[in-house]
Scaffold this motif. Structure first.
Motif, PDB file in Angstrom:
ATOM      1  N   LYS A 102     -48.845  79.005   5.400  1.00  0.00           N
ATOM      2  CA  LYS A 102     -48.505  78.510   6.720  1.00  0.00           C
ATOM      3  C   LYS A 102     -47.065  78.033   6.818  1.00  0.00           C
ATOM      4  O   LYS A 102     -46.463  77.620   5.838  1.00  0.00           O
ATOM      5  CB  LYS A 102     -49.460  77.370   7.079  1.00  0.00           C
ATOM      6  N   LEU A 103     -46.541  78.109   8.037  1.00  0.00           N
ATOM      7  CA  LEU A 103     -45.258  77.504   8.360  1.00  0.00           C
ATOM      8  C   LEU A 103     -45.536  76.151   9.005  1.00  0.00           C
ATOM      9  O   LEU A 103     -46.475  75.998   9.775  1.00  0.00           O
ATOM     10  CB  LEU A 103     -44.474  78.368   9.349  1.00  0.00           C
ATOM     11  N   PHE A 104     -44.681  75.193   8.694  1.00  0.00           N
ATOM     12  CA  PHE A 104     -44.793  73.864   9.281  1.00  0.00           C
ATOM     13  C   PHE A 104     -43.611  73.668  10.221  1.00  0.00           C
ATOM     14  O   PHE A 104     -42.458  73.719   9.791  1.00  0.00           O
ATOM     15  CB  PHE A 104     -44.798  72.793   8.189  1.00  0.00           C
ATOM     16  N   PHE A 105     -43.903  73.440  11.479  1.00  0.00           N
ATOM     17  CA  PHE A 105     -42.874  73.309  12.497  1.00  0.00           C
ATOM     18  C   PHE A 105     -42.588  71.846  12.807  1.00  0.00           C
ATOM     19  O   PHE A 105     -43.500  71.007  12.802  1.00  0.00           O
ATOM     20  CB  PHE A 105     -43.302  73.989  13.799  1.00  0.00           C
ATOM     21  N   GLY A 106     -41.320  71.564  13.110  1.00  0.00           N
ATOM     22  CA  GLY A 106     -40.966  70.283  13.678  1.00  0.00           C
ATOM     23  C   GLY A 106     -41.252  70.283  15.176  1.00  0.00           C
ATOM     24  O   GLY A 106     -41.687  71.292  15.744  1.00  0.00           O
ATOM     25  N   SER A 107     -40.997  69.153  15.812  1.00  0.00           N
ATOM     26  CA  SER A 107     -41.249  69.038  17.256  1.00  0.00           C
ATOM     27  C   SER A 107     -40.112  69.572  18.092  1.00  0.00           C
ATOM     28  O   SER A 107     -40.238  69.663  19.316  1.00  0.00           O
ATOM     29  CB  SER A 107     -41.531  67.584  17.620  1.00  0.00           C
ATOM     30  N   GLY A 108     -38.993  69.895  17.443  1.00  0.00           N
ATOM     31  CA  GLY A 108     -37.920  70.577  18.148  1.00  0.00           C
ATOM     32  C   GLY A 108     -36.838  69.681  18.710  1.00  0.00           C
ATOM     33  O   GLY A 108     -36.982  68.460  18.817  1.00  0.00           O
ATOM     34  N   THR A 109     -35.732  70.327  19.043  1.00  0.00           N
ATOM     35  CA  THR A 109     -34.619  69.698  19.756  1.00  0.00           C
ATOM     36  C   THR A 109     -34.488  70.400  21.099  1.00  0.00           C
ATOM     37  O   THR A 109     -34.325  71.623  21.144  1.00  0.00           O
ATOM     38  CB  THR A 109     -33.303  69.834  18.977  1.00  0.00           C
ATOM     39  N   GLN A 110     -34.563  69.642  22.162  1.00  0.00           N
ATOM     40  CA  GLN A 110     -34.399  70.209  23.509  1.00  0.00           C
ATOM     41  C   GLN A 110     -32.919  70.194  23.865  1.00  0.00           C
ATOM     42  O   GLN A 110     -32.325  69.127  24.026  1.00  0.00           O
ATOM     43  CB  GLN A 110     -35.188  69.397  24.530  1.00  0.00           C
ATOM     44  N   LEU A 111     -32.319  71.361  23.962  1.00  0.00           N
ATOM     45  CA  LEU A 111     -30.897  71.490  24.286  1.00  0.00           C
ATOM     46  C   LEU A 111     -30.732  71.926  25.734  1.00  0.00           C
ATOM     47  O   LEU A 111     -31.326  72.915  26.161  1.00  0.00           O
ATOM     48  CB  LEU A 111     -30.235  72.518  23.367  1.00  0.00           C
ATOM     49  N   SER A 112     -29.931  71.181  26.465  1.00  0.00           N
ATOM     50  CA  SER A 112     -29.587  71.548  27.839  1.00  0.00           C
ATOM     51  C   SER A 112     -28.098  71.830  27.897  1.00  0.00           C
ATOM     52  O   SER A 112     -27.292  70.993  27.461  1.00  0.00           O
ATOM     53  CB  SER A 112     -29.944  70.428  28.815  1.00  0.00           C
ATOM     54  N   VAL A 113     -27.719  72.988  28.405  1.00  0.00           N
ATOM     55  CA  VAL A 113     -26.320  73.362  28.549  1.00  0.00           C
ATOM     56  C   VAL A 113     -25.989  73.396  30.048  1.00  0.00           C
ATOM     57  O   VAL A 113     -26.621  74.138  30.819  1.00  0.00           O
ATOM     58  CB  VAL A 113     -26.028  74.725  27.906  1.00  0.00           C
ATOM     59  N   LEU A 114     -25.014  72.578  30.436  1.00  0.00           N
ATOM     60  CA  LEU A 114     -24.670  72.476  31.861  1.00  0.00           C
ATOM     61  C   LEU A 114     -23.365  73.189  32.172  1.00  0.00           C
ATOM     62  O   LEU A 114     -22.521  73.352  31.278  1.00  0.00           O
ATOM     63  CB  LEU A 114     -24.556  70.996  32.244  1.00  0.00           C
TER      64      LEU A 114
END
Lengths: 114, 109
Positions: A102-114
């Motif tokens: 299995k792969l174990f994922f993090g919860s992520g980084t939400q990137l917003s580009v304006l």
């Protein structure tokens, strides 16, 4: 709780800037991969690192680059940000050689580009 | 890269079994069938995987067709916490998972 941590959780940048996202793999894992997830879509594979070397890449331009460190933590760097780079960036760690485990994922980084 | 096809959404009531189908007609002999799910505001979470034989674990069961062109993820008793997007993925020897758009499972009390 997967043991994979990502920082920061949220980030806002402007077009043309550069960004660095960080990932701490689960203890003992020697492989890290990065994924981009646009809103409403499944994650898309960016690249994979094994023992500090890139050994697999998806359909992403060279301005997406990465590093894996001896302690198996990792960075994703994106240069010359574009509006379409706005997405959730996910890091996943695994132990290569465990037989398609299995792969174990993090919860992520939400990137917003304006 | 081999592709999978899943329904966009499914619904279930709590405590009932759920069968999530997946078609993968172009599967190769060395592809493993993996299932991950993604709860809101979280990264994907491994559920189960198999090659040819049916598989069971504490989360779910995986039923694989004899020709391996389709599979079904079975949640034996759905709970509200099972509401998520479920992804069926064909995996080769790398960590490159090819996600589709998955099946959004809604569970009603």
């Amino acid at each position: 709780e997967t043991g994979v941590t990502q920082s920061p959780t949220h980030l806002i940048k402007t077009r043309g800037q550069q960004v660095t996202l960080r990932c701490s793999s689960q203890s003992g894992h020697n492989t890290v991969s990065w994924y981009q997830q646009a809103l409403g879509q499944g994650p898309q594979f960016i690249f994979q690192y094994y023992r500090e070397e890139e050994n697999g890449r998806g359909n992403f331009p060279p301005r997406f680059s990465g590093l894996q460190f001896p302690n198996y933590s990792s960075e994703l760097n994106v240069n010359a940000l574009e509006l379409d780079d706005s997405a959730l960036y996910l890091c996943a760690s695994s132990l290569t050689g465990t037989g398609f485990g299995k792969l174990f994922f993090g919860s992520g980084t939400q990137l917003s580009v304006l | 890269d081999a592709k999978t096809t899943q329904p966009n959404s499914m619904e279930s009531n709590e405590e009932e079994p759920v069968h999530l189908p997946c078609n993968h007609s172009t599967i190769s002999g060395t592809d493993y069938i993996h299932w991950y799910r993604q709860l809101p505001s979280q990264g994907p979470e491994y559920v189960i995987h198999g090659l040819t034989s049916n598989v069971n674990n504490r989360m779910a069961s995986l039923a694989i067709a004899e020709d391996r062109k389709s599979s079904t993820l079975i949640l034996h008793r759905a709970t509200l916490r099972d509401a998520a997007v479920y992804y069926c993925i064909l995996r080769d020897y790398t960590d490159k998972l090819i996600f589709g758009t998955g099946t959004r499972l809604q569970v009603f009390p």
